[in-house]
Design a protein around this motif. Structure first.
Motif, mmCIF file in Angstrom:
data_model
loop_
_atom_site.group_PDB
_atom_site.id
_atom_site.type_symbol
_atom_site.label_atom_id
_atom_site.label_comp_id
_atom_site.label_asym_id
_atom_site.label_seq_id
_atom_site.Cartn_x
_atom_site.Cartn_y
_atom_site.Cartn_z
ATOM 1 N N SER A 80 0.817 -1.200 0.000
ATOM 2 C CA SER A 80 0.000 0.000 0.000
ATOM 3 C C SER A 80 0.857 1.258 0.000
ATOM 4 N N GLU A 81 1.852 1.291 0.881
ATOM 5 C CA GLU A 81 2.701 2.478 0.951
ATOM 6 C C GLU A 81 3.638 2.572 -0.251
ATOM 7 N N ARG A 82 4.028 1.426 -0.797
ATOM 8 C CA ARG A 82 4.837 1.462 -2.018
ATOM 9 C C ARG A 82 4.027 2.086 -3.162
ATOM 10 N N ALA A 83 2.755 1.711 -3.256
ATOM 11 C CA ALA A 83 1.900 2.276 -4.297
ATOM 12 C C ALA A 83 1.787 3.784 -4.130
ATOM 13 N N SER A 105 5.667 4.933 -13.526
ATOM 14 C CA SER A 105 5.439 4.879 -12.079
ATOM 15 C C SER A 105 3.963 4.664 -11.759
ATOM 16 N N LEU A 106 3.098 5.398 -12.458
ATOM 17 C CA LEU A 106 1.670 5.254 -12.212
ATOM 18 C C LEU A 106 1.159 3.871 -12.606
ATOM 19 N N GLU A 107 1.669 3.343 -13.697
ATOM 20 C CA GLU A 107 1.238 2.000 -14.114
ATOM 21 C C GLU A 107 1.657 0.946 -13.099
ATOM 22 N N SER A 108 2.861 1.096 -12.538
ATOM 23 C CA SER A 108 3.303 0.170 -11.475
ATOM 24 C C SER A 108 2.398 0.296 -10.256
ATOM 25 N N ALA A 109 2.065 1.538 -9.892
ATOM 26 C CA ALA A 109 1.187 1.766 -8.751
ATOM 27 C C ALA A 109 -0.202 1.178 -9.008
ATOM 28 N N ALA A 113 -2.201 -1.528 -6.742
ATOM 29 C CA ALA A 113 -3.532 -1.250 -6.197
ATOM 30 C C ALA A 113 -4.516 -2.341 -6.601
ATOM 31 N N ALA A 114 -4.398 -2.834 -7.836
ATOM 32 C CA ALA A 114 -5.281 -3.908 -8.297
ATOM 33 C C ALA A 114 -5.026 -5.187 -7.514
ATOM 34 N N GLN A 115 -3.744 -5.494 -7.282
ATOM 35 C CA GLN A 115 -3.401 -6.686 -6.487
ATOM 36 C C GLN A 115 -3.946 -6.591 -5.066
ATOM 37 N N LEU A 116 -3.920 -5.375 -4.508
ATOM 38 C CA LEU A 116 -4.397 -5.170 -3.138
ATOM 39 C C LEU A 116 -5.922 -5.082 -3.063
ATOM 40 N N GLY A 117 -6.565 -4.990 -4.215
ATOM 41 C CA GLY A 117 -8.016 -4.842 -4.230
ATOM 42 C C GLY A 117 -8.464 -3.471 -3.757
ATOM 43 N N ARG A 121 -7.989 3.590 -4.491
ATOM 44 C CA ARG A 121 -6.661 4.020 -4.928
ATOM 45 C C ARG A 121 -6.491 3.807 -6.427
ATOM 46 N N GLU A 122 -7.002 2.693 -6.936
ATOM 47 C CA GLU A 122 -6.873 2.413 -8.363
ATOM 48 C C GLU A 122 -7.596 3.485 -9.185
ATOM 49 N N ALA A 123 -8.777 3.901 -8.732
ATOM 50 C CA ALA A 123 -9.513 4.947 -9.442
ATOM 51 C C ALA A 123 -8.729 6.248 -9.441
ATOM 52 N N ARG A 124 -8.119 6.550 -8.311
ATOM 53 C CA ARG A 124 -7.329 7.781 -8.220
ATOM 54 C C ARG A 124 -6.143 7.737 -9.175
#
Length: 784
Positions: A80-83, A105-109, A113-117, A121-124
């Motif tokens: 979460s904090e890495r994202a 960077s955003l694509e990695s984040a 976010a998708a992995q974390l569900g 955050r993913e929408a943002r």
């Protein structure tokens, strides 16, 4: 560290955009987290250090800190904090105009976010990607991501994020001149922002609504919206956002004044109050950077009111504050403003020093300034070019006072000023090409250059500089530099150029002739005494702005064309030309083209004859029709060190380099792909000597498209290019190009002379006497 709520944020380059008249309506969904400074020993402290660096405009330091934070969070398994660190890292890259790195960077984040569900955050992040592509001018990608972000935010019932996304969608609609859609998006953004109690975003939506009215010339409606925004601002506590919005509204009032003359006094008073309050807010929050913008903008207001002593004092205050926080992106603006004011106060020496500092500061922050024009609504030249021309203008005025006709060498004392003026404009030309191509191919070309004056004893370099009140012609001869001033301004020249270009393409009339003669009278007749007695056979033009859109060969002295007297070449800049001549031994040629109708483009039935003529002279590889597919072209280019590349296919040069292309049988070869394939030659011991594009066209009146054509050799890593300004008769093209290559077989003949002979031979054919057939061929860059 907690997941932050979405609110309004800006970076320094957004202020630059506003002050220079560029866009500043889009917003990010996230902002830096304030933190106490300390020695970074943990991921949290690295993150906080990055936030502090970002806030003070030290974006490189922010990149380093947030990169380290993301790595440490990753090692600790804290996804979460890495994202979150990656999102902030993207913001820093964005501020540096490093869009590709920001997107990565955003694509990695987003993947994290998708992995974390974490759908919120993913929408943002999707919203941030939309904002990024909007800033980069990639409208289709921006629309896709912003539409997805709006869908996601609505599904999550996230009112705040929806308001942010709608504001950005409104900005996109404004860029695309869909003003009704823009107003609707801003209106909904305002409503949602109020519901979310986000007063800062509500203010931004109102200001963007006002801007949309301005674009539709609804100046009274715009003023009403700015007035409403100002009322909302009074409810906000002192903050960076409040100061920024006050400056924005003050600038808007200032710019509305010419359109609402009956309200001039009221608008000036409102602008004064807004700037003064912004300065007070900046003092209250201890932000010298925003204070610099507030007092500098107020100084600009006094400049327009011709209250020069007050303008100078305020501008110097702005400079002092900008120096405190090391903010060159604003320093360039205030030094420029100080230079103008000092000149109007009759202090040319101080003005010259100020303008030199302004150009130096502008050069140091080119990426940020380029970011301010990333949306495509303005070019680097339109926004920043004025400072270069102001400095050049003052230097040329100084040179005029230094030339002493009584001396044996009257230009000896003036020459340093002439060279500095030329070099100043040259900096702008380099910046323009970098801005056009969106990469550093220009810098790669510059690293290999030497001065052109010493290259040839039979060539004169003509460097026109278009100023508001006059045309300056700088001529570099083997014996030194000369200056001639012509009393005709840039606006009048531009009008004549536009007419000449249109008339030149009309093959059945001689309507072009009086305009070709007028341009000769301005550009060449004043130089005749300078050139007289010199063994000059070649003129190398470094055209500026609209002059790029016409062929100099077609200028007419009342008896003959310029090409009858001189070989003519063109280069986009002196420092962009590799002066080495084409090696005539062991030439390897790749010839490619299309004669068939493909992808909706008409057939070119004479292309097989054209390619056969080239092969008959030089041999080499031929790719025709089905063989001229992108994959085969790439394979051939990578496998062989070609000296000449001849491409006979439709080419379209546009204002936006991303829409510029050469047609292949199966695809379109964009400038990026051309660079990826052909650009490899620039790193070889023997780069590509000549790139010929025999069926290109640029739109009449499109200076940036002509800039792209002029820079194509640089982008392709070629020393020279032969290309056409407009599409011409297929048979005429074949005859001229074939003769050019025949002349080039003679090792004693330069490329410029080879083209001259080919043009003169085509002119001898009664069918092709009109300059519409032979003049659009331009020899670009190296003419040797």
């Amino acid at each position: 560290m907690t997941f932050m709520n979405h609110r309004l944020t800006f970076v320094a380059s957004g202020l630059v955009a506003l002050l220079l008249g560029g866009p500043a309506g889009s917003i990010r969904a996230a902002d830096p987290i304030p933190a106490d400074p300390g020695v970074p020993v943990s991921a949290e402290q690295h993150f906080q250090q990055g936030s502090l660096a970002y806030q003070r405009g030290a974006f490189d330091q922010a990149v380093a800190s947030w990169t380290r934070a993301a790595d440490l969070y990753g090692e600790a398994g804290n996804g979460s904090e890495r994202a979150e660190s990656l999102v902030r890292l993207a913001e820093a890259y964005h501020a540096l105009a490093q869009y590709r790195s920001a997107a990565q960077s955003l694509e990695s984040a987003q993947r994290l976010a998708a992995q974390l569900g974490d759908r919120t955050r993913e929408a943002r992040i999707v919203a941030d990607l939309g904002h990024l592509y909007l800033a980069a001018g990639q409208e289709e990608e921006a629309a896709r991501y912003l539409s997805d972000a709006l869908r996601l935010s609505r599904a999550l019932n996230n009112v705040g994020l929806s308001a942010v996304v709608l504001n950005n969608l409104g900005t996109l609609a404004g860029v695309q001149k869909r003003h009704t859609d823009a107003l609707a998006a801003f209106s909904e953004s305002f409503t949602l922002a109020k519901a979310d109690r986000n007063q800062a975003l509500a203010v931004r939506a109102l200001m963007n609504t006002a801007t949309a009215f301005v674009q539709e010339t609804g100046y009274r409606d715009a003023k009403m919206q700015f007035d409403r925004a100002l009322e909302y601002l009074q409810k906000l506590d002192p903050s960076y956002d409040k100061a920024f919005a006050l400056i924005t509204i003050g600038l808007a009032y200032h710019r509305l004044s010419p359109h609402l003359p009956n309200m001039h006094a009221d608008l000036m008073e409102r602008a004064h109050r807004a700037f003064t309050e912004a300065g007070s807010v900046a003092e209250a929050i201890g932000d010298p950077r925003i204070g610099s913008y507030a007092w500098g903008a107020l100084g600009g207001l006094y400049e327009t009111e011709e209250r020069y002593p007050e303008a100078l004092n305020l501008t110097r205050q702005a400079i002092f504050l900008a120096q405190q926080v090391v903010a060159p992106e604003s320093l360039f603006r205030w030094h420029w403003q100080a230079g103008r004011v000092l000149q109007k106060m009759g202090k040319p020496d101080e003005a010259l020093d100020a303008l030199r500092r302004a150009v130096y500061a502008a050069e140091s922050v080119r990426p940020e300034l380029a970011m301010a024009y990333g949306s495509g609504t303005a070019s680097f030249r339109e926004g920043v070019g004025g400072v270069y021309f102001d400095l050049a203008d003052l230097l040329l005025q100084r040179a005029a006072t230094m030339a002493d006709p009584a001396q044996a060498e009257p230009y000896l004392q003036a020459e340093p000023y002439l060279k500095e003026a030329r070099d100043t404009v040259e900096l702008l030309k380099v910046a323009e090409l970098r801005d056009y191509f969106h990469d550093d191919c220009v810098d790669a070309a510059r690293s290999q250059v030497t001065g052109l004056e010493a290259v040839s004893q039979t060539a004169a370099v003509v460097y026109p500089i278009l100023l508001q009140d006059r045309l300056e012609l700088l001529v570099s001869l083997p014996s030194g530099m000369r200056r001639v001033a012509v009393p005709v301004g840039a606006e009048r020249i531009t009008q004549e150029v536009r007419t000449l270009r249109i008339r030149l393409e009309k093959r059945t009339t001689v309507e072009y002739l009086p305009h070709a003669q007028q341009m000769y009278d301005w550009l060449m007749r004043p130089l005749e005494p300078v050139l007289a007695g010199s063994p000059i056979d070649t003129l190398v033009f470094v055209p500026d702005g609209p002059l790029r859109t016409i062929p100099m060969a077609a200028l007419h002295d009342g008896k003959v064309f310029l090409i009858n007297k001189y070989a003519v070449a063109t280069t986009p800049g002196l420092t962009l030309t590799d002066p080495r001549a084409l090696t005539r031994e062991h030439i390897q040629v790749l010839s490619a083209g299309l004669s068939q109708r493909v992808q909706g483009f008409p057939s070119l039935p004479n292309v097989p004859e054209e390619l056969a003529a080239v092969r008959g002279l030089y041999g080499g590889t031929v790719l025709l029709n089905q063989d001229f597919v992108t994959s085969r072209f790439e394979k051939e280019v990578k496998a062989h060190p070609f000296s000449i590349m001849h491409i006979a296919t439709h080419g379209q040069f546009e204002s936006d380099s991303r829409k510029t292309f050469l047609l292949t049988f199966d695809s379109k070869l964009t400038m990026d792909r051309l660079d990826a394939y052909v650009g490899l030659f620039r790193f070889r011991d023997q780069p590509l000597g000549l790139l010929t594009l025999s069926a290109c066209k640029t739109a009449a009146g499109d200076d940036r498209a002509a800039l792209g054509l002029a820079g194509v050799a640089i982008r392709a890593g070629a020393r020279s290019a032969l290309a056409t300004l407009w599409f011409i008769n297929d048979q005429a093209s074949t005859e001229l190009v074939s003769e050019f290559y025949r002349q080039l077989k003679d090792g004693s003949v330069s490329k410029a002379v080879a083209l001259q002979r080919a043009q003169l031979k085509l002119m001898q054919d009664p069918i092709y006497q009109h300059p519409a057939y032979w003049s659009p061929f331009l020899l670009l860059n190296n003419w040797l």
